[in-house]
Design a protein around this motif. Structure first.
Motif, PDB file in Angstrom:
ATOM      1  N   LYS A  94      46.900  39.126  27.910  1.00 55.62           N
ATOM      2  CA  LYS A  94      47.784  37.977  28.110  1.00 55.62           C
ATOM      3  C   LYS A  94      47.495  37.318  29.462  1.00 55.62           C
ATOM      4  CE  LYS A  94      51.783  38.136  26.290  1.00 55.62           C
ATOM      5  NZ  LYS A  94      53.163  38.219  25.825  1.00 55.62           N
ATOM      6  N   GLU A  95      47.300  38.142  30.503  1.00 56.20           N
ATOM      7  CA  GLU A  95      46.991  37.587  31.828  1.00 56.20           C
ATOM      8  C   GLU A  95      45.669  36.829  31.815  1.00 56.20           C
ATOM      9  OE1 GLU A  95      47.258  40.689  34.792  1.00 56.20           O
ATOM     10  OE2 GLU A  95      49.444  40.531  34.855  1.00 56.20           O
ATOM     11  N   LYS A  96      44.680  37.334  31.080  1.00 58.27           N
ATOM     12  CA  LYS A  96      43.395  36.633  30.972  1.00 58.27           C
ATOM     13  C   LYS A  96      43.585  35.274  30.320  1.00 58.27           C
ATOM     14  CE  LYS A  96      40.493  40.758  30.716  1.00 58.27           C
ATOM     15  NZ  LYS A  96      39.701  41.640  29.832  1.00 58.27           N
TER      16      LYS A  96
ATOM     17  N   VAL B 158      49.670  48.170  27.588  1.00 58.46           N
ATOM     18  CA  VAL B 158      49.067  47.728  28.851  1.00 58.46           C
ATOM     19  C   VAL B 158      47.903  46.783  28.551  1.00 58.46           C
ATOM     20  CG1 VAL B 158      47.778  48.502  30.886  1.00 58.46           C
ATOM     21  CG2 VAL B 158      49.836  49.747  30.160  1.00 58.46           C
ATOM     22  N   ALA B 159      47.116  47.092  27.527  1.00 58.58           N
ATOM     23  CA  ALA B 159      45.988  46.218  27.140  1.00 58.58           C
ATOM     24  C   ALA B 159      46.480  44.833  26.741  1.00 58.58           C
ATOM     25  CB  ALA B 159      45.198  46.850  25.999  1.00 58.58           C
TER      26      ALA B 159
ATOM     27  N   LEU C  87      43.208  31.269  31.998  1.00 54.20           N
ATOM     28  CA  LEU C  87      42.411  30.184  31.414  1.00 54.20           C
ATOM     29  C   LEU C  87      43.209  28.884  31.330  1.00 54.20           C
ATOM     30  CD1 LEU C  87      40.610  32.074  28.481  1.00 54.20           C
ATOM     31  CD2 LEU C  87      39.618  31.348  30.682  1.00 54.20           C
ATOM     32  N   ASP C  88      44.536  29.016  31.202  1.00 53.06           N
ATOM     33  CA  ASP C  88      45.394  27.836  31.094  1.00 53.06           C
ATOM     34  C   ASP C  88      45.678  27.190  32.448  1.00 53.06           C
ATOM     35  OD1 ASP C  88      45.491  28.249  28.387  1.00 53.06           O
ATOM     36  OD2 ASP C  88      47.463  29.228  28.405  1.00 53.06           O
ATOM     37  N   VAL C  89      45.389  27.908  33.533  1.00 56.78           N
ATOM     38  CA  VAL C  89      45.716  27.381  34.871  1.00 56.78           C
ATOM     39  C   VAL C  89      44.657  26.440  35.354  1.00 56.78           C
ATOM     40  CG1 VAL C  89      46.126  27.994  37.278  1.00 56.78           C
ATOM     41  CG2 VAL C  89      47.073  29.385  35.458  1.00 56.78           C
TER      42      VAL C  89
ATOM     43  N   LEU D 140      44.923  49.782  36.822  1.00 58.11           N
ATOM     44  CA  LEU D 140      44.148  50.921  36.317  1.00 58.11           C
ATOM     45  C   LEU D 140      43.575  50.623  34.934  1.00 58.11           C
ATOM     46  CD1 LEU D 140      46.524  53.751  37.553  1.00 58.11           C
ATOM     47  CD2 LEU D 140      44.205  53.281  38.399  1.00 58.11           C
ATOM     48  N   GLY D 141      44.272  49.824  34.147  1.00 57.40           N
ATOM     49  CA  GLY D 141      43.768  49.429  32.831  1.00 57.40           C
ATOM     50  C   GLY D 141      42.540  48.551  32.930  1.00 57.40           C
ATOM     51  N   ARG D 142      42.531  47.656  33.910  1.00 60.02           N
ATOM     52  CA  ARG D 142      41.346  46.809  34.136  1.00 60.02           C
ATOM     53  C   ARG D 142      40.161  47.652  34.597  1.00 60.02           C
ATOM     54  NH1 ARG D 142      44.656  43.204  37.577  1.00 60.02           N
ATOM     55  NH2 ARG D 142      45.675  41.759  36.178  1.00 60.02           N
ATOM     56  N   ASN D 143      40.459  48.783  35.202  1.00 60.89           N
ATOM     57  CA  ASN D 143      39.444  49.670  35.745  1.00 60.89           C
ATOM     58  C   ASN D 143      39.096  50.806  34.769  1.00 60.89           C
ATOM     59  OD1 ASN D 143      37.917  50.224  38.259  1.00 60.89           O
ATOM     60  ND2 ASN D 143      39.030  52.157  38.203  1.00 60.89           N
TER      61      ASN D 143
END
Length: 145
Positions: A137-139, A131-132, A143-145, A16-19
């Motif tokens: 952090k996930e973004k 949540v942000a 990028l590291d993957v 929901l935060g991404r949205n």
């Protein structure tokens, strides 16, 4: 250990935060994206709506959305709402204090004193993480993957 219910609540908040700022999301879409059982998710979302974290809209174009910005939703708030105490022992809990049955004296209990330090360190992280922050952090991790 983090309960499955709390983990699902955080996962739903991330979606929901991404949205955030867009149209409400339907429960089924959130459930499918995060592999959360729909019935269980319904209960979790309702609990968060009743606490004022989420907004729900019925009818066509309905669904759930964040009631506040992702930056303003703290992990400590979510964990307390869903599971109650964050502290690992009831005698060190700030909001759900209860004396331990087997305790002789809290004033000289080394276990209690140690777990007050654990609580304080954990609360610092949970209060400072929104949540942000998790979304960002996930973004960075992607990028590291």
């Amino acid at each position: 250990m983090l309960s499955k219910k709390t983990k699902y609540a955080i996962k739903a908040l991330i979606v929901l935060g991404r949205n955030y700022g867009k149209e409400p999301m339907q429960i089924l879409r959130i459930a499918e994206e995060e592999r959360i059982p729909k019935k269980f998710l319904e209960q979790i979302l309702l609990e968060m709506r009743n606490a004022g974290i989420l907004y729900s809209k019925k009818g066509a174009g309905g669904g759930y959305s964040l009631n506040k910005a992702p930056e303003d939703i703290r992990l400590s708030q979510v964990m307390r709402l869903i599971d109650g105490p964050i502290a690992l022992l009831p005698c060190v809990s700030l909001n759900f204090y209860r004396r331990c049955d087997e305790c002789k004296s809290e004033e000289v209990c080394g276990i209690r004193d140690t777990f007050i330090d654990v609580r304080n360190a954990m609360l610092q992280i949970l209060n400072d993480t929104s949540v942000a922050d998790i979304i960002n952090k996930e973004k960075r991790l992607e990028l590291d993957v």
